[in-house]
Enzyme design. Sequence first.
Site, PDB file in Angstrom:
ATOM      1  N   ASP A 226       0.834  -1.201   0.000  1.00  0.00           N
ATOM      2  CA  ASP A 226       0.000   0.000   0.000  1.00  0.00           C
ATOM      3  C   ASP A 226       0.873   1.257   0.000  1.00  0.00           C
ATOM      4  O   ASP A 226       1.720   1.441   0.865  1.00  0.00           O
ATOM      5  CB  ASP A 226      -0.880  -0.063   1.263  1.00  0.00           C
ATOM      6  CG  ASP A 226      -1.616   1.220   1.578  1.00  0.00           C
ATOM      7  OD1 ASP A 226      -1.746   2.078   0.695  1.00  0.00           O
ATOM      8  OD2 ASP A 226      -2.088   1.347   2.729  1.00  0.00           O
ATOM      9  N   HIS A 399      -3.580   4.344   6.869  1.00  0.00           N
ATOM     10  CA  HIS A 399      -2.518   3.910   5.954  1.00  0.00           C
ATOM     11  C   HIS A 399      -1.134   4.203   6.536  1.00  0.00           C
ATOM     12  O   HIS A 399      -0.930   5.210   7.213  1.00  0.00           O
ATOM     13  CB  HIS A 399      -2.669   4.611   4.611  1.00  0.00           C
ATOM     14  CG  HIS A 399      -3.955   4.289   3.908  1.00  0.00           C
ATOM     15  ND1 HIS A 399      -4.098   3.203   3.087  1.00  0.00           N
ATOM     16  CD2 HIS A 399      -5.159   4.917   3.923  1.00  0.00           C
ATOM     17  CE1 HIS A 399      -5.333   3.169   2.615  1.00  0.00           C
ATOM     18  NE2 HIS A 399      -6.001   4.202   3.102  1.00  0.00           N
TER      19      HIS A 399
END
Length: 584
Positions: A226, A399
């Site tokens: 990611d 994130h």
Amino acid sequence: MNDVKETREVKKETKQRNNYRQRRRKNNNNQKQREKLKIIPIGGLGEIGKNMTVFEYKNEMIVVDCGLKFPDDDMYGIDIVLPDFSYIVENQKKFKGLYITHGHEDHIGGIVYLVKQLSGKVPIYATKFTMGLIDKKLNEHRLVSRVERHIISAGEVVKDCIFEVEAVRVNHSIADSVAFCIKSPAATVFHTGDFKIDYHPIDGEIMDLQRIAKLGSEGIDLLMVDSTNVEEGGFTPSESSVGATFYNLFRGCKNRIIVTTFASNVHRVQQIIDAAVSYKRKIIINGRSMENMVEVASDLGYLRVPKNTIIDIKDMKNYKPSELVIITTGSQGEPMAALSRMAQGEHRFLNITKDDTIIISASPVPGNEKMVADIINKLVDLGTEVVYKKFADIHVSGHARQEELKLVQTLVRPKFFLPVHGEARMLIHHAALAESVGTKKQNIFVAENGSVLEVDHRSCKITGKIQAEPVLVDGLGVGDIGNIVLNDRKRLSEDGLFIVVVTMRKGKAVSGPDIISRGFVYVRESEDLINHARSEVKKALLACEEKGVTDWSSIKNEIRDALFRYLYHETQRKPMILPILMEV
């Protein structure tokens, strides 16, 4: 002598047979070496959204995630954007299952559309909470019978086909998120999904760094990570840090409190509920997606709500403002979401007053900044107090930032690296970050949607590209809107429409031209312009008559060209000109 001769012949035959077996074994080994694992990102590269990746080995294929993307500002009238499923549909005989990392829309929003395009039952593998959210969608579309559900847990290994898929627990802004370690005879891949490293998660389930390190020591050929927050230095703060802010904001507040956040963030909602209960406030859940999430999370045990805490919005009048907390949708300024309707005064039950405190517990998704700013401005104009991230620590990302990304890269120690889940600049930045912690530059691949990577234990390279253009959904139409229609919509939005209607008989004009303008000029206030435009059309028709032009296509082109020259000369604008000829 005969016995000796026979013995020699037997030995000769045995030797030939052994040589043949050795050659065959060598050929088989060479064949195995040539067979590589194909990895094809269909969505999620060069963008935030519609995440989807194909893993294909020989005659078997699995897919990780199946998300959607919300339309860009210039996609007029488009509801959502999907990945291109054509490669999967064309190869569905190979398809063995859909594996889902977590329940965000950019990872599960396309599932119902994929299921509709595949024949037979579609195997779906997901954790309990993620499957609960998927079930909600399948029920809405009446597709439950078309799916074969497999609920998996972190630490579980699925071996239903040639692939061996292990779910590994990670932290994210939604419960029950996992990464996948995907093993095939050709190569082993670790796909992090969306993640961050939270040492104090709300549910106590810390990311399984030990297992990730063990898998790294066993050997990972390709790492996919990611890239969303790669531009942010340091570590992403823990979700638990937001809880203290809610307690501080609730303490001593006499106003009605309205909190908006991402519906999927169960842990954020749990902290809001905990703060409300602590200060003896009743809770109202508002907004369809928020109501659905709370229902699913409560039923599955992911949300703890004391009895009689949540009340119906219609019973709100029975309580003082200081006794209420409203948890609502609309953190991204969506026009149809509950918070926007409140700001516009269009909500059936909720009207914003000066006695409200509104907390926006979210950051704008890239592209939504203006919508969020507009909502804040409207709320401030109504005299209410608005608290958002610039003034309080009421949101943390789900994130990983740079230091977390470095840690995962170091633990896994992959041979090859593919940054995913990010716009182009993020992928490039992530590639440089991976190189800084020891991954060789030649082993890092920045790919595009549709790129075909072939990887084995010794090599990895991009060998081609498949069709992976975005599929636009407009109402019930899926994929029937293309660039031509979008360009027309864009032109109409910018320059408007100028329609000319002429009635014809035997190639000659007998009535008109009548002119209709939409989005270009207001006809009643532009009589001179309209009258001169009529004159230009008449001139064009006369010229066609003199030249003996009778086919309607040529006549329309003459009208269009004459009007374009005149209107551009007079207005410096380029409306879409639509001549309509009618025969009587």
